[in-house]
Enzyme design. Structure first.
Site, PDB file in Angstrom:
ATOM      1  CG  HIS A 125      76.886  14.843 -44.051  1.00  0.00           C
ATOM      2  ND1 HIS A 125      78.018  14.992 -43.279  1.00  0.00           N
ATOM      3  CD2 HIS A 125      76.225  13.771 -43.553  1.00  0.00           C
ATOM      4  CE1 HIS A 125      78.034  14.044 -42.358  1.00  0.00           C
ATOM      5  NE2 HIS A 125      76.960  13.290 -42.505  1.00  0.00           N
ATOM      6  CD  GLU A 126      73.197  11.773 -45.209  1.00  0.00           C
ATOM      7  OE1 GLU A 126      73.487  10.563 -45.345  1.00  0.00           O
ATOM      8  OE2 GLU A 126      73.199  12.349 -44.103  1.00  0.00           O
ATOM      9  CG  HIS A 129      77.894   9.441 -45.143  1.00  0.00           C
ATOM     10  ND1 HIS A 129      78.847   9.243 -44.164  1.00  0.00           N
ATOM     11  CD2 HIS A 129      76.976  10.276 -44.599  1.00  0.00           C
ATOM     12  CE1 HIS A 129      78.524   9.915 -43.083  1.00  0.00           C
ATOM     13  NE2 HIS A 129      77.394  10.564 -43.319  1.00  0.00           N
TER      14      HIS A 129
END
Length: 187
Positions: A125-126, A129
Protein backbone atom coordinates in the site's frame (compact mmCIF):
# COMPACT_ATOMS: atom_id res chain seq x y z
CA UNK A 1 -4.38 43.45 -17.55
CA UNK A 2 -2.73 41.95 -14.45
CA UNK A 3 -5.80 39.77 -13.85
CA UNK A 4 -5.62 38.39 -17.42
CA UNK A 5 -1.91 37.70 -17.11
CA UNK A 6 -2.36 35.94 -13.76
CA UNK A 7 -5.27 33.86 -15.08
CA UNK A 8 -3.27 32.85 -18.17
CA UNK A 9 -0.24 31.92 -16.08
CA UNK A 10 -2.32 29.79 -13.68
CA UNK A 11 -4.07 28.03 -16.58
CA UNK A 12 -0.76 27.31 -18.31
CA UNK A 13 0.69 25.97 -15.07
CA UNK A 14 -2.32 23.71 -14.50
CA UNK A 15 -2.23 22.34 -18.04
CA UNK A 16 1.52 21.73 -17.91
CA UNK A 17 1.31 19.96 -14.57
CA UNK A 18 -1.76 17.83 -15.27
CA UNK A 19 -1.29 14.11 -14.82
CA UNK A 20 -3.39 11.03 -14.31
CA UNK A 21 -3.16 8.63 -11.36
CA UNK A 22 -3.02 4.85 -11.90
CA UNK A 23 -6.74 4.81 -11.01
CA UNK A 24 -7.52 7.35 -13.75
CA UNK A 25 -8.09 10.34 -11.45
CA UNK A 26 -6.70 13.71 -12.61
CA UNK A 27 -3.76 15.03 -10.60
CA UNK A 28 -1.80 18.27 -10.47
CA UNK A 29 1.92 17.60 -10.18
CA UNK A 30 4.02 20.75 -9.81
CA UNK A 31 7.26 19.15 -8.64
CA UNK A 32 9.96 17.39 -10.62
CA UNK A 33 10.65 13.76 -9.62
CA UNK A 34 14.28 14.62 -8.89
CA UNK A 35 13.13 17.28 -6.40
CA UNK A 36 10.82 14.77 -4.73
CA UNK A 37 13.52 12.11 -4.59
CA UNK A 38 15.87 14.59 -2.93
CA UNK A 39 13.20 15.64 -0.42
CA UNK A 40 12.39 11.99 0.29
CA UNK A 41 16.06 11.15 0.86
CA UNK A 42 16.54 14.16 3.16
CA UNK A 43 13.44 13.29 5.17
CA UNK A 44 14.56 9.67 5.47
CA UNK A 45 18.06 10.65 6.62
CA UNK A 46 16.53 12.91 9.27
CA UNK A 47 14.25 10.10 10.44
CA UNK A 48 17.20 7.71 10.69
CA UNK A 49 19.03 10.28 12.81
CA UNK A 50 16.01 10.90 15.06
CA UNK A 51 14.56 7.39 15.43
CA UNK A 52 16.06 4.24 16.85
CA UNK A 53 16.85 1.72 14.11
CA UNK A 54 16.30 -1.95 14.86
CA UNK A 55 19.46 -4.03 15.12
CA UNK A 56 17.52 -7.30 15.22
CA UNK A 57 18.97 -9.23 12.27
CA UNK A 58 16.01 -11.63 11.99
CA UNK A 59 13.44 -8.80 11.87
CA UNK A 60 15.49 -6.82 9.37
CA UNK A 61 15.93 -9.85 7.10
CA UNK A 62 12.21 -10.63 7.30
CA UNK A 63 11.13 -7.07 6.40
CA UNK A 64 13.74 -6.86 3.62
CA UNK A 65 12.49 -10.17 2.18
CA UNK A 66 8.85 -9.06 2.13
CA UNK A 67 9.64 -5.61 0.71
CA UNK A 68 12.00 -6.99 -1.95
CA UNK A 69 9.37 -9.52 -3.06
CA UNK A 70 6.95 -6.64 -3.61
CA UNK A 71 9.51 -4.49 -5.40
CA UNK A 72 10.28 -7.33 -7.84
CA UNK A 73 6.78 -6.99 -9.32
CA UNK A 74 6.67 -3.19 -9.63
CA UNK A 75 7.04 -1.43 -12.99
CA UNK A 76 10.59 -1.13 -14.34
CA UNK A 77 11.21 2.44 -13.16
CA UNK A 78 10.59 1.36 -9.55
CA UNK A 79 12.12 -2.12 -9.79
CA UNK A 80 15.39 -0.69 -11.13
CA UNK A 81 15.57 1.94 -8.40
CA UNK A 82 17.90 1.34 -5.48
CA UNK A 83 15.54 0.96 -2.49
CA UNK A 84 16.60 1.46 1.11
CA UNK A 85 14.51 -0.44 3.65
CA UNK A 86 14.86 0.40 7.34
CA UNK A 87 13.12 -1.08 10.37
CA UNK A 88 12.58 1.51 13.09
CA UNK A 89 12.48 0.14 16.63
CA UNK A 90 9.38 2.02 17.68
CA UNK A 91 5.80 1.32 18.77
CA UNK A 92 3.73 2.98 16.01
CA UNK A 93 1.70 0.46 14.02
CA UNK A 94 2.82 1.95 10.74
CA UNK A 95 5.03 1.84 7.67
CA UNK A 96 5.78 4.36 4.94
CA UNK A 97 7.45 4.75 1.57
CA UNK A 98 9.01 7.95 0.30
CA UNK A 99 10.00 9.13 -3.17
CA UNK A 100 13.58 8.25 -3.89
CA UNK A 101 13.20 4.60 -2.91
CA UNK A 102 12.89 4.79 0.85
CA UNK A 103 10.78 2.38 2.93
CA UNK A 104 10.37 2.50 6.68
CA UNK A 105 8.64 -0.11 8.82
CA UNK A 106 8.05 0.29 12.56
CA UNK A 107 8.43 -2.74 14.83
CA UNK A 108 5.00 -1.90 16.27
CA UNK A 109 3.49 -2.93 12.92
CA UNK A 110 5.13 -6.35 13.20
CA UNK A 111 3.11 -7.04 16.36
CA UNK A 112 -0.12 -6.56 14.40
CA UNK A 113 0.86 -7.80 10.94
CA UNK A 114 1.63 -11.33 12.05
CA UNK A 115 2.16 -12.95 8.62
CA UNK A 116 4.25 -12.02 5.59
CA UNK A 117 1.03 -11.44 3.62
CA UNK A 118 -0.25 -8.97 6.20
CA UNK A 119 3.05 -7.09 6.21
CA UNK A 120 3.10 -7.17 2.39
CA UNK A 121 -0.39 -5.64 2.28
CA UNK A 122 0.75 -2.65 4.32
CA UNK A 123 4.14 -2.15 2.63
CA UNK A 124 2.58 -2.67 -0.82
CA UNK A 125 0.00 0.00 0.00
CA UNK A 126 2.80 2.41 0.90
CA UNK A 127 4.75 1.63 -2.28
CA UNK A 128 1.52 2.28 -4.18
CA UNK A 129 1.43 5.81 -2.76
CA UNK A 130 4.88 6.46 -4.25
CA UNK A 131 3.91 4.96 -7.61
CA UNK A 132 0.71 7.05 -7.72
CA UNK A 133 2.65 10.27 -7.06
CA UNK A 134 0.72 11.11 -3.91
CA UNK A 135 3.64 13.04 -2.36
CA UNK A 136 3.86 15.28 -5.42
CA UNK A 137 0.11 15.73 -5.46
CA UNK A 138 -0.01 16.59 -1.74
CA UNK A 139 2.81 19.13 -2.05
CA UNK A 140 1.20 20.63 -5.16
CA UNK A 141 -2.17 20.95 -3.43
CA UNK A 142 -0.49 22.65 -0.48
CA UNK A 143 1.28 25.06 -2.85
CA UNK A 144 -2.03 26.04 -4.44
CA UNK A 145 -3.68 26.46 -1.03
CA UNK A 146 -0.85 28.67 0.20
CA UNK A 147 -0.91 30.76 -2.97
CA UNK A 148 -4.68 31.13 -2.79
CA UNK A 149 -4.56 32.16 0.85
CA UNK A 150 -1.76 34.65 0.14
CA UNK A 151 -3.79 36.21 -2.69
CA UNK A 152 -6.92 36.36 -0.50
CA UNK A 153 -4.89 37.92 2.32
CA UNK A 154 -3.35 40.54 0.02
CA UNK A 155 -6.72 41.33 -1.55
CA UNK A 156 -8.52 41.62 1.77
CA UNK A 157 -5.78 43.90 3.12
CA UNK A 158 -5.80 46.06 -0.03
CA UNK A 159 -9.55 46.60 0.27
CA UNK A 160 -9.49 47.01 4.07
CA UNK A 161 -11.98 44.18 4.54
CA UNK A 162 -13.65 44.30 7.94
CA UNK A 163 -12.71 41.32 10.12
CA UNK A 164 -9.82 40.51 7.80
CA UNK A 165 -7.97 38.35 10.34
CA UNK A 166 -11.07 36.34 11.22
CA UNK A 167 -11.87 35.85 7.53
CA UNK A 168 -8.34 34.59 6.84
CA UNK A 169 -8.51 32.21 9.80
CA UNK A 170 -11.82 30.86 8.50
CA UNK A 171 -10.36 30.44 5.00
CA UNK A 172 -7.35 28.60 6.44
CA UNK A 173 -9.53 26.19 8.41
CA UNK A 174 -11.90 25.74 5.46
CA UNK A 175 -9.05 24.96 3.07
CA UNK A 176 -7.88 22.22 5.43
CA UNK A 177 -11.35 20.79 6.05
CA UNK A 178 -12.69 20.94 2.51
CA UNK A 179 -9.57 20.56 0.36
CA UNK A 180 -6.59 19.05 2.19
CA UNK A 181 -8.35 16.47 4.40
CA UNK A 182 -10.71 15.09 1.74
CA UNK A 183 -7.70 14.80 -0.59
CA UNK A 184 -6.09 12.33 1.81
CA UNK A 185 -8.97 9.92 1.20
CA UNK A 186 -9.22 10.35 -2.59
CA UNK A 187 -8.14 7.18 -4.47
Amino acid sequence: MLKKLLTTAVCALLIASCAQSPTGRRQVMLFDNNQLNTMGAQTFEQMKADEKISSNKAINTYVQCVANALLKVTPDEYRQQQWEIVVFDSEPVNAFALPGGKIGVYTGLLKVAETPAQLAAVVGHEIGHVMAGHSNERLSTNQFLQAGLAIADAGSRAYNVQYQQQMMAALGVSSQLFVALPFSRTP
